[in-house]
Design a protein around this motif. Sequence first.
Motif, PDB file in Angstrom:
ATOM      1  N   THR A  66     -10.198  31.486 -78.931  1.00  0.00           N
ATOM      2  CA  THR A  66     -11.165  30.773 -79.782  1.00  0.00           C
ATOM      3  C   THR A  66     -10.485  29.620 -80.511  1.00  0.00           C
ATOM      4  O   THR A  66      -9.403  29.780 -81.084  1.00  0.00           O
ATOM      5  CB  THR A  66     -11.795  31.730 -80.806  1.00  0.00           C
ATOM      6  N   LYS A  67     -11.104  28.469 -80.512  1.00  0.00           N
ATOM      7  CA  LYS A  67     -10.512  27.283 -81.125  1.00  0.00           C
ATOM      8  C   LYS A  67     -10.551  27.366 -82.643  1.00  0.00           C
ATOM      9  O   LYS A  67     -11.461  27.961 -83.226  1.00  0.00           O
ATOM     10  CB  LYS A  67     -11.247  26.029 -80.633  1.00  0.00           C
ATOM     11  N   GLU A  68      -9.565  26.741 -83.260  1.00  0.00           N
ATOM     12  CA  GLU A  68      -9.425  26.807 -84.712  1.00  0.00           C
ATOM     13  C   GLU A  68     -10.625  26.205 -85.430  1.00  0.00           C
ATOM     14  O   GLU A  68     -11.077  26.722 -86.449  1.00  0.00           O
ATOM     15  CB  GLU A  68      -8.142  26.098 -85.151  1.00  0.00           C
ATOM     16  N   GLU A  69     -11.159  25.099 -84.903  1.00  0.00           N
ATOM     17  CA  GLU A  69     -12.297  24.475 -85.573  1.00  0.00           C
ATOM     18  C   GLU A  69     -13.530  25.390 -85.534  1.00  0.00           C
ATOM     19  O   GLU A  69     -14.354  25.372 -86.450  1.00  0.00           O
ATOM     20  CB  GLU A  69     -12.629  23.128 -84.930  1.00  0.00           C
ATOM     21  N   THR A  70     -13.629  26.206 -84.478  1.00  0.00           N
ATOM     22  CA  THR A  70     -14.734  27.160 -84.395  1.00  0.00           C
ATOM     23  C   THR A  70     -14.574  28.247 -85.447  1.00  0.00           C
ATOM     24  O   THR A  70     -15.546  28.645 -86.110  1.00  0.00           O
ATOM     25  CB  THR A  70     -14.782  27.797 -82.990  1.00  0.00           C
ATOM     26  N   LYS A  71     -13.339  28.741 -85.599  1.00  0.00           N
ATOM     27  CA  LYS A  71     -13.063  29.782 -86.605  1.00  0.00           C
ATOM     28  C   LYS A  71     -13.365  29.265 -88.005  1.00  0.00           C
ATOM     29  O   LYS A  71     -13.993  29.950 -88.820  1.00  0.00           O
ATOM     30  CB  LYS A  71     -11.610  30.233 -86.519  1.00  0.00           C
TER      31      LYS A  71
END
Length: 633
Positions: A27-32
Amino acid sequence: MKESWSAFDTFEPHFRPLVIIELAKDTKEETKEWLTQRIVDKKKKEGAQLLVKPLVKEDGGKIDGNQNLYLVGASHLRLLLGAETVGLVKECNDNSMRTFTYSSRNTFKDFAEDNHDFLTMAERQYIIKHELENLRAKDERMIPGYPQAKLYPGKSIMRRLMTSGILLQIFPLHDTEELKKLWYTWCGQVKISYQPLDEIRCYFGETIALYFGFLEYFTFALVPMALIGIPYYVFAWEDYDKYVMFASFNLLWSTVILEVWKRCCAIMTYRWGTLLMKRQFEEPRPGFHGVLGINPVTGKEEPVYSSIKRQIRIYLVSLPFVCLCLYFSLYVMMIYFELETWALDFHEENESYFSKLMLFLPSIIYAIVIEMMNRVYRYAAEFLTSWENHRLESSHQNHLILKVLVFNFLNCFASLFYIAFVLFDMKLLRQSLATLLITSQILNQFVEALLPYWLQKRHNKKVKKRVYSIKVDTDLSLFEQVNLEKEMGTYLGTFDDYLELFLQFGYVSLFSCVVFKRPFSQPTANIGVWQLAFETMSVISVVTNCALIGLSPQVNALFPDSKTDLILIVVLAEHILLALKFVMAFVIPDKPRDIQIKLARLEFESLEALKQQQMKLAAESLKEETHGEKKMN
């Protein structure tokens, strides 16, 4: 009157984790960052106003292999406001049951500002789940970092994350100490006693507690049938009068136990508060989608979907598909009987050890095919029900249960009906009924109890070894607990459990002449559509028992010349028994008298309160008009 969310600061630096969110490893950091921000944002910003943090070491570093595990909780104040939002009903100081409101919190029994046990663990986790599921897209057109994961106003964020493979699971944490206490009270003592249903409800919620309450009730309800039925098998009674008496008692029994259960259910759910919850204001289920609009009843923004489109999908797609599956099931059953005839003829011609083994081949093949058909049909039924796009979770479950029940009923009982009313082989019917019932019990106990227990034991040992191999100087108990629970099987609800009881009830009435993740709580006032399913089964049992008695040699001997008279007598008896059944259902109230009085009193008080509020508003309006006229003069 509801409090304004903006008036409260619900942030707490330290909180008790209640729910776990697991994201995919890539999962991408911006999504988190986007997801966690939506979870903690205040309500006025379309957030859930909850608390969230990643699972980290004491020094602040993330634990290797678990970068995507997040702990979710809420402050005590936030949970109380959430209890008002979901409409929880609690006991007041005057022993009445009322919908909880934060403004009148001090009027509720056992409430104190520092009493964090006012809400049960199941209720707290249900509030968290409700808020997460109702996180909906507002202006976003996609999930940040994933342009292919489209969003539109009103779409459930958690649902989109799950269908996109970003969100792996959301589950409530077990409370190990409370679970140990419940285990000891429930099954840790060797003694015969009732189940601790109130404790089960506090820990697992009303749905699970009602299932175990019904299971306990159903078990005791079978005792009279067992005591009366045993002599028929032990002494091989063939007296027609005794069969009629046994069948008549069976029909009365099936009616009485279902009506009495309604009363028992009403008593329990009134005590738990769910009998009074207003289900007509139930929030849309997470999978419900449509154009964002305004609910005309609540005034809230939520997805809107045309009921005409839904009905077209149900009657022009789902219904024909179910009918096609039923036809295919009957076709497979006829092939099975042809195979049985072939195997019997083969054995008579050869009379060998191999031919004896061949006698079992049709049943084995039929059992395997039926199991495969059940699995494929269940998947198709779930897909179709989801595609129908029902607004409420209760409506979604009802349509799913109806589809699966019809198919399972035909699969389990069609062969018995064929043996009874086409082959007219009562001896084979008795043998088949006993074999099906006993075999299903043995298989269910193995599959539901022994096998899961053994697999979970093996799994727990592996996870513990892996946990202890990681040298972390942190809260190892929480770390270990999260890792153990995230790998556990998911409990999919009480559907299969009720289905098993339903089939057992059918076997008894029609022809009678573990370890999982902690499930989320779901407030429930009764056993839902299963009550209707059991009642329908009891009506069918009247017809089948009357028909079986009419087919018996003793009855046929009474009408040697005219079969028409026999049919008329059987139909008349069936109508009389059905009439008696419905009279008994009408005479036995669904709710005890004291519960009816309490419900009526609450309704009266609600109307009086509404009347007082309207008078107050009218007085204020009149006062403002008078004040305005004085200013003008």
